[in-house]
Design a protein around this motif. Structure first.
Motif, PDB file in Angstrom:
ATOM      1  N   TYR A 186       0.840  -1.190   0.000  1.00 11.81           N
ATOM      2  CA  TYR A 186       0.000   0.000   0.000  1.00 11.81           C
ATOM      3  C   TYR A 186       0.874   1.239   0.000  1.00 11.81           C
ATOM      4  O   TYR A 186       2.038   1.194   0.404  1.00 11.81           O
ATOM      5  CB  TYR A 186      -0.962   0.013   1.196  1.00 11.81           C
ATOM      6  N   ASN A 190      -4.905  -0.807  -8.406  1.00  9.67           N
ATOM      7  CA  ASN A 190      -3.666  -0.083  -8.709  1.00  9.67           C
ATOM      8  C   ASN A 190      -3.424   1.032  -7.691  1.00  9.67           C
ATOM      9  O   ASN A 190      -3.411   2.217  -8.028  1.00  9.67           O
ATOM     10  CB  ASN A 190      -3.727   0.494 -10.124  1.00  9.67           C
ATOM     11  N   HIS A 200      -0.789   2.080  -5.907  1.00 11.91           N
ATOM     12  CA  HIS A 200       0.407   2.914  -5.966  1.00 11.91           C
ATOM     13  C   HIS A 200       0.239   4.066  -6.966  1.00 11.91           C
ATOM     14  O   HIS A 200       0.711   5.175  -6.718  1.00 11.91           O
ATOM     15  CB  HIS A 200       1.638   2.084  -6.344  1.00 11.91           C
ATOM     16  N   GLU A 257      -3.040  -1.701  -2.721  1.00 13.21           N
ATOM     17  CA  GLU A 257      -2.879  -2.545  -3.897  1.00 13.21           C
ATOM     18  C   GLU A 257      -3.739  -3.804  -3.724  1.00 13.21           C
ATOM     19  O   GLU A 257      -4.382  -4.004  -2.696  1.00 13.21           O
ATOM     20  CB  GLU A 257      -1.407  -2.955  -4.045  1.00 13.21           C
ATOM     21  N   THR A 258      -3.757  -4.666  -4.700  1.00 13.06           N
ATOM     22  CA  THR A 258      -4.334  -6.027  -4.664  1.00 13.06           C
ATOM     23  C   THR A 258      -5.850  -6.049  -4.718  1.00 13.06           C
ATOM     24  O   THR A 258      -6.443  -6.721  -5.572  1.00 13.06           O
ATOM     25  CB  THR A 258      -3.860  -6.817  -3.428  1.00 13.06           C
TER      26      THR A 258
END
Length: 298
Positions: A108, A133, A135, A156-157
């Motif tokens: 993150y 996304n 970042h 993220e993820t």
């Protein structure tokens, strides 16, 4: 429960596209059929691009495979990142990348507003994104965050799953592990922790506010929705919810029902609008929304 609204015309009929990925677009090529996908990676040196389809399949292409207009769009994609990184420097804030530990290793990014110190108790918002996304997408929020001195955590993820029960159960387990790590690693006011995001990011934030018990301060729901019937009776907490939508976001008109679902918790709701479609709200509208969440304006 109070409802503040700036545009009553948005209270229209329900359509199922509210969970669409706002990063998806139609790509055209010099040869071959068009492709609907999102850009996840671009290597300027090699010219290689990675496009992820809605079924999560990732395909590799070369820049020269693209049509002329899409090559121009690719340049704009690069320039956006460069311009926003320059804005971060101008604003005086900082962005750092962190990684959670344990069963999952979730990355993150954190935006710290200017004049931030370890002892500061800033409000904090945790963001989710349709394409996961975090970042890159954190850059879309820094201007508004700086204006109100709010720390931003961008994950993220976590991405749209098509409402797969299996994937969503795994994501919930992942966030249960990650949340206390964020709370320990990022200075913030524990009484002013918000969640949110655009489209499926806001959808996720709504659900986690009910599935993870803590004193959630509120939700920033940008072109988003609560979800279908199985989500209507979740134990949503009493909090502040700002619903922000584009006046041409014709793919989702669930506001009236969402208000009915959320107001059962006694939550205070504000409805904001901007000129545009299914997209991240402009910085000015986002700033106004954040100020409302923080109680700075009515």
């Amino acid at each position: 429960m109070k409802i503040h609204t700036t545009i009553a015309a948005l209270l229209l009929a329900t359509l199922p596209l509210a969970r669409a990925n706002s990063d998806m677009r139609d790509w055209a090529f010099v040869e071959g059929a068009p492709l609907r996908a999102e850009l996840t990676e671009y290597n300027e040196k090699t010219g290689e691009i990675s496009l992820r389809k809605e079924d999560k399949t990732v395909l590799k292409f070369q820049r020269d495979d693209l049509s002329t207009i899409d090559k121009a769009w690719l340049l704009q994609w690069v320039e956006f990142k460069e311009e926003m990184e320059a804005m971060v420097q101008k604003l005086g804030g900082t962005i750092e990348k962190k990684t959670g530990t344990g069963k999952f290793t979730t990355e993150y990014s954190v935006y710290h507003p200017s004049e931030n110190t370890a002892s500061d108790k800033r409000p904090m918002i945790i963001l989710f994104h349709p394409g996961g996304n975090g970042h890159r997408d954190i850059l879309r929020y820094v201007e508004a965050a700086e204006a109100v001195k709010m720390t931003v955590v961008s994950c993220e993820t976590f991405q749209n799953s098509g409402d797969s029960a299996e994937i969503e159960a795994a994501y919930l387990e992942r966030f249960r592990e990650l949340l206390p790590q964020i709370e320990a690693a990022v200075p913030h006011d524990p009484k002013r922790v918000f969640m949110g995001g655009i489209s499926g990011g806001g959808w996720r934030a709504y659900h986690y506010s009910a599935q993870i018990e803590r004193p959630w301060a509120g939700i920033f729901a940008n072109c988003s929705w609560v979800g279908d019937e199985k989500y209507w009776d979740l134990p949503y907490p009493k909090m502040k919810v700002v619903i922000v939508d584009g006046d041409k976001d014709y793919g989702r008109y669930t506001i009236e029902r969402d208000v009915e679902v959320i107001r059962k918790s006694g939550s205070e709701i504000s409805i904001q609008a901007f000129e545009g479609g299914h997209q991240v709200a402009p910085a000015s509208v986002m700033t106004k929304s954040f100020r409302w969440l923080l109680g700075e304006i009515q």
